[in-house]
Design an enzyme around this catalytic site. Structure first.
Site, PDB file in Angstrom:
ATOM      1  N   ASP A 148      -2.504  -1.279  -3.765  1.00  0.00           N
ATOM      2  CA  ASP A 148      -3.794  -0.170  -3.642  1.00  0.00           C
ATOM      3  C   ASP A 148      -3.933   0.584  -5.118  1.00  0.00           C
ATOM      4  O   ASP A 148      -4.638   0.285  -6.125  1.00  0.00           O
ATOM      5  CB  ASP A 148      -3.679   0.622  -2.394  1.00  0.00           C
ATOM      6  CG  ASP A 148      -2.389   1.362  -2.154  1.00  0.00           C
ATOM      7  OD1 ASP A 148      -1.462   1.392  -3.019  1.00  0.00           O
ATOM      8  OD2 ASP A 148      -2.175   2.050  -1.207  1.00  0.00           O
ATOM      9  N   SER A 207       0.892  -1.154   0.005  1.00  0.00           N
ATOM     10  CA  SER A 207       0.151   0.127   0.174  1.00  0.00           C
ATOM     11  C   SER A 207       0.980   1.416  -0.017  1.00  0.00           C
ATOM     12  O   SER A 207       2.065   1.198   0.308  1.00  0.00           O
ATOM     13  CB  SER A 207      -0.943  -0.139   1.313  1.00  0.00           C
ATOM     14  OG  SER A 207      -1.563   1.357   1.223  1.00  0.00           O
ATOM     15  N   HIS A 208       0.293   2.464  -0.351  1.00  0.00           N
ATOM     16  CA  HIS A 208       0.948   3.594  -0.316  1.00  0.00           C
ATOM     17  C   HIS A 208       1.183   4.058   1.165  1.00  0.00           C
ATOM     18  O   HIS A 208       2.045   4.675   1.465  1.00  0.00           O
ATOM     19  CB  HIS A 208       0.295   4.834  -0.979  1.00  0.00           C
ATOM     20  CG  HIS A 208       0.410   4.759  -2.438  1.00  0.00           C
ATOM     21  ND1 HIS A 208       0.194   3.755  -3.311  1.00  0.00           N
ATOM     22  CD2 HIS A 208       0.946   5.999  -3.398  1.00  0.00           C
ATOM     23  CE1 HIS A 208       0.329   3.975  -4.557  1.00  0.00           C
ATOM     24  NE2 HIS A 208       0.858   5.266  -4.637  1.00  0.00           N
ATOM     25  N   SER A 209       0.245   3.332   1.907  1.00  0.00           N
ATOM     26  CA  SER A 209       0.361   3.781   3.412  1.00  0.00           C
ATOM     27  C   SER A 209       0.825   2.598   4.329  1.00  0.00           C
ATOM     28  O   SER A 209       0.200   1.309   4.153  1.00  0.00           O
ATOM     29  CB  SER A 209      -1.106   4.242   3.868  1.00  0.00           C
ATOM     30  OG  SER A 209      -1.403   4.001   5.310  1.00  0.00           O
TER      31      SER A 209
END
Lengths: 140, 198
Positions: free
Chosen positions: A80, A21-23
């Protein structure tokens, strides 16, 4: 940043799952859901964040996650947004040839896809089945 | 023949252009993407600059390979693999002392590699919409910098089909594509420096 969830005994016999994920928080949270809902039967690793620790993805971290979730049956990656997919594909190409053919990026929503893919994987399904089951979640 | 000083000057010119325009690239990306293009490209080129002594000591193909690998590892967004693939493909195609014709041919091959990496085609509001006219200008003898600038401007009315901007659909119309802008900046920086040193 990146980290892996705790490995368990039966690793190697089931397809591994990697969450990108980016996060970092989304990646960690998704992995927690997989562990709670599916259990410890699948090799599982996650990574999130760019090389500076901000939102984004890092090829280096993805390479590390693939290593941690590696299984002889292969690895399914759940991503994502765009950069996570592009960076995952880059990481796959940078793998040794004998591994690269056994790693796929699933075109599926990251949270639902990771849970469904891990559920299939925990039953001993092949990489192809794991991917197809996760991808059934995506609108055609 | 471009020597190590020339290669260093080219690397510094590319990095300088990206770093100086990082805020502008980020602003363009905030309009239609996820707002990290300037920051990501700056991080990547700062990593290249940190290694400029080693990289500029290498012949052009090996230097491009090092630049491509650094961008892949350090940029952190989709632009890392895309610009990294561009540099790695150029590394594969270019001789140590490339002519303009070599550049045109190598860029065409590299464009195909970027298309495959981004699963994208020309006309979808991406960096490809600048790189393709630049390759054509190199081939025809036209000015690649003017071609790049005009091509970047031409992405403003385009509708994005790939990447985050595609989520916006028609709302992506009216903004210049950040990847097209960064490509045009790099082309201008390289051309200006080549005029100086060649």
């Amino acid at each position: 940043m990146s980290a892996s969830a705790s490995p368990s005994a039966s690793l190697g016999s089931n397809v591994g799952i990697v969450i990108v994920s980016h996060s970092p928080d989304v990646a960690r949270g998704t992995a927690e859901m997989v562990r709670q809902m599916v259990g410890d039967e699948v090799p599982l690793a996650f990574c999130g964040g760019n090389p500076d620790g901000g939102l984004g993805t890092s090829v280096e971290a993805i390479l590390g996650a693939i290593d941690r979730a590696w299984s002889e049956k292969g690895v399914a990656i759940l991503v994502d947004l765009g950069g996570a997919e592009t960076n995952s594909e880059m990481a796959i190409e940078m793998q040794p040839e004998e591994r690269a053919g056994r790693i796929v990026v699933c075109n599926a929503p990251i949270v639902e896809g990771a849970v469904i893919a891990a559920t299939e994987a925990s039953g001993g399904a092949s990489l192809d089945i794991v991917r197809r089951t996760a991808e059934e979640l995506s609108p055609a | 023949m471009i020597d190590d000083k020339g290669r260093r000057a080219l690397i510094e010119a590319m990095a300088g252009a990206v770093i100086a325009h990082a805020d502008e690239l980020t602003a363009l990306d905030q309009a239609i993407g996820d707002g990290d293009h300037g920051l990501n490209m700056k991080r990547g080129f700062e990593a290249v600059l940190a290694d400029v002594d080693t990289i500029s000591a290498k012949p052009i193909p090996e230097a491009l390979k090092a630049i491509g690998t650094t961008l892949v590892m350090k940029v952190g967004g989709a632009s890392g693999p895309l610009y990294g693939t561009l540099a790695l493909a150029l590394a594969k195609e270019l001789p140590a002392d490339p002519s303009r014709a070599d550049l045109a041919r190598a860029l065409k091959a590299a464009i195909e590699a970027v298309k495959a990496r981004g699963k994208s085609e020309i006309g979808q509001k991406t960096m490809l919409d600048v790189l393709a006219p630049v390759a054509a200008a190199l081939e025809s003898g036209a000015d690649p910098v003017a071609a790049a600038q005009a091509a970047a401007e031409a992405t403003v009315p385009m509708k994005a089909i790939r990447g985050r901007a595609s989520f916006l659909g028609d709302r992506s119309i009216g903004h210049m594509d950040p990847g097209a802008r960064s490509s045009a900046l790099l082309v201008a920086a390289i051309a200006a420096k080549l005029d100086e040193i060649a």
